[in-house]
Design a protein around this motif. Sequence first.
Motif, PDB file in Angstrom:
ATOM      1  N   THR A 326      -4.300   4.611  -0.222  1.00 48.76           N
ATOM      2  CA  THR A 326      -4.657   3.231  -0.548  1.00 48.76           C
ATOM      3  C   THR A 326      -4.875   3.023  -2.055  1.00 48.76           C
ATOM      4  O   THR A 326      -5.461   2.018  -2.455  1.00 48.76           O
ATOM      5  N   VAL A 329      -0.017   3.415  -6.996  1.00 45.40           N
ATOM      6  CA  VAL A 329       0.799   2.238  -7.316  1.00 45.40           C
ATOM      7  C   VAL A 329       2.171   2.624  -7.850  1.00 45.40           C
ATOM      8  O   VAL A 329       3.072   1.788  -7.882  1.00 45.40           O
ATOM      9  N   ASN A 353       2.205   1.517   3.967  1.00 48.09           N
ATOM     10  CA  ASN A 353       1.510   1.509   2.684  1.00 48.09           C
ATOM     11  C   ASN A 353       1.434   0.092   2.117  1.00 48.09           C
ATOM     12  O   ASN A 353       2.411  -0.650   2.155  1.00 48.09           O
ATOM     13  N   GLY A 354       0.277  -0.255   1.551  1.00 50.57           N
ATOM     14  CA  GLY A 354       0.096  -1.595   1.021  1.00 50.57           C
ATOM     15  C   GLY A 354      -0.283  -1.636  -0.440  1.00 50.57           C
ATOM     16  O   GLY A 354      -0.763  -2.674  -0.921  1.00 50.57           O
ATOM     17  N   THR A 355      -0.071  -0.532  -1.171  1.00 50.46           N
ATOM     18  CA  THR A 355      -0.470  -0.514  -2.586  1.00 50.46           C
ATOM     19  C   THR A 355       0.665  -0.135  -3.538  1.00 50.46           C
ATOM     20  O   THR A 355       0.622  -0.515  -4.714  1.00 50.46           O
ATOM     21  N   VAL A 357       3.656  -0.082  -5.879  1.00 55.73           N
ATOM     22  CA  VAL A 357       4.362  -1.145  -6.593  1.00 55.73           C
ATOM     23  C   VAL A 357       5.706  -0.657  -7.121  1.00 55.73           C
ATOM     24  O   VAL A 357       6.675  -1.413  -7.161  1.00 55.73           O
ATOM     25  N   ASN A 381       7.717  -4.984   3.914  1.00 55.98           N
ATOM     26  CA  ASN A 381       6.861  -4.655   2.776  1.00 55.98           C
ATOM     27  C   ASN A 381       6.730  -5.842   1.826  1.00 55.98           C
ATOM     28  O   ASN A 381       7.713  -6.508   1.506  1.00 55.98           O
ATOM     29  N   ARG A 382       5.511  -6.084   1.350  1.00 61.24           N
ATOM     30  CA  ARG A 382       5.249  -7.212   0.464  1.00 61.24           C
ATOM     31  C   ARG A 382       4.567  -6.792  -0.845  1.00 61.24           C
ATOM     32  O   ARG A 382       4.071  -7.641  -1.574  1.00 61.24           O
ATOM     33  N   THR A 383       4.545  -5.513  -1.130  1.00 65.02           N
ATOM     34  CA  THR A 383       3.875  -5.045  -2.353  1.00 65.02           C
ATOM     35  C   THR A 383       4.835  -4.392  -3.347  1.00 65.02           C
ATOM     36  O   THR A 383       4.586  -4.403  -4.550  1.00 65.02           O
ATOM     37  N   LYS A 385       7.522  -3.842  -5.989  1.00 61.86           N
ATOM     38  CA  LYS A 385       8.145  -4.731  -6.969  1.00 61.86           C
ATOM     39  C   LYS A 385       9.294  -4.066  -7.725  1.00 61.86           C
ATOM     40  O   LYS A 385      10.182  -4.756  -8.219  1.00 61.86           O
ATOM     41  N   SER A 411       9.072 -10.137  -2.711  1.00 63.40           N
ATOM     42  CA  SER A 411       8.194  -9.475  -3.685  1.00 63.40           C
ATOM     43  C   SER A 411       8.951  -8.608  -4.681  1.00 63.40           C
ATOM     44  O   SER A 411       8.507  -8.423  -5.816  1.00 63.40           O
TER      45      SER A 411
END
Length: 427
Positions: A326, A329, A353-355, A357, A381-383, A385, A411
């Motif tokens: 968590t 990045v 995973n949500g962190t 990038v 996934n929305r994190t 980039k 994203s």
Amino acid sequence: MSRSRSSRRTGSMRPVNAAADGREMRSVIAEDPEWSLELVPLLTTLCLQHIINHFTEKPILDDLTPDYKAYVLQRLPTSLPLTVSANLISDEGYWKRCCEGRWAVGDVSAYDNSWKRMFFERHLENIIEYFIPDATDTKTILEAVPLCRNFIKRLRVSQLLPPIKESARFDEDDRSDCASDTGSEGPSMDHFDFRMLLDKLPNLVEFDVVYGVKGCGMNFEWNLFEFTFRDCESLAKALNSCKTLQVLRIRRSKVDNEKCCLLVSQLLDHPSLQELDFSHNHIGDRGARAIGKLLTRAQLKRLVVCNNQIRGPGAQALAHALSRNTSLVSLNLRLNRVGDEGGQALAQALVKNGTLVSLHLGGNNLSEPTAVALSQTLVENRTLKNLNLSNNRLGVDGGKVLEEGMSHNGSLVECDIRLTDVSPDTL
């Protein structure tokens, strides 16, 4: 009669006096062309110059008025002993003169615009980089630490010298005795032992080290680039004692699985570590599993293990840890050998995973199956980039599938698919 004699006498004396005066003036001018009765120094200036000339024996600074203090600081020699200047002089102008007089190039913006910090960090780095085990006196380090400990935030050690090898010289009759004498005795350390230093730097947050030699030229030998197990043991203990460390980079040092596991074992419960860079080493799957364990216990934000030997099982171990992590990045796995086995596992981990990038998977023998897995991941996934898949073999079909997944993602802002054999239309 007397008047004329007086006149003649006076007239005859004037040239003599004038000549004498002329010789005197010419003599003075030749010795000091700027000399003038109007330029006699003030008593204040003479006193300040006396302070400057005897500053080493009796440093007087804080008792001076601001103007006099500035006058002295502008004229103090940069050759003052650090035992005098380190904890007494805080003027940035003085330390700027020290840096410019010692190094031809220096970017003070990389040191929080502090010339004093720049001087002491580079000064300590130079001592370490030219330290020769069992030849350089350890007092050079121990004496420097109290002077610079409060100003060191980052250490970038670009080389470490090995011990000096002395060729064995003994006669045939002495061979039986060589093992019991000096022949079995080796150096006390293989490279600089950081245990004598790291725990004494209370503000150190970034440490970058390379176990190798710069500019060895024709004296090149592979042992000049050897990170021994004894080195690894001492470094691991030193890192464990440095509780303020946030960034650790050990690059181009032949860190293999065994050494990686040892280093990670001392970092598992580190209270402040945020970035770990083991790039350009020899870490394989076993080392990757150890790093995966670190991801589940530490609060790492950035992990770089590019250009190693991590294959599918190692990438799967990292993916398993990533699915529960968590804090991370950024993950850089460029130039490994994870293949589709590892690529698919990492893609599936990103669903949970949500962190994370940024993910770099360039040059990892990935193909269409990984593109399919990532396409499915991008839908959920929305994190994430930044995604780098360059220099893989995704192919035309893999490119189309990936394009479909990206069309449902809002994203991702950067995706590198250069040299992946996708079609121009997909690009």
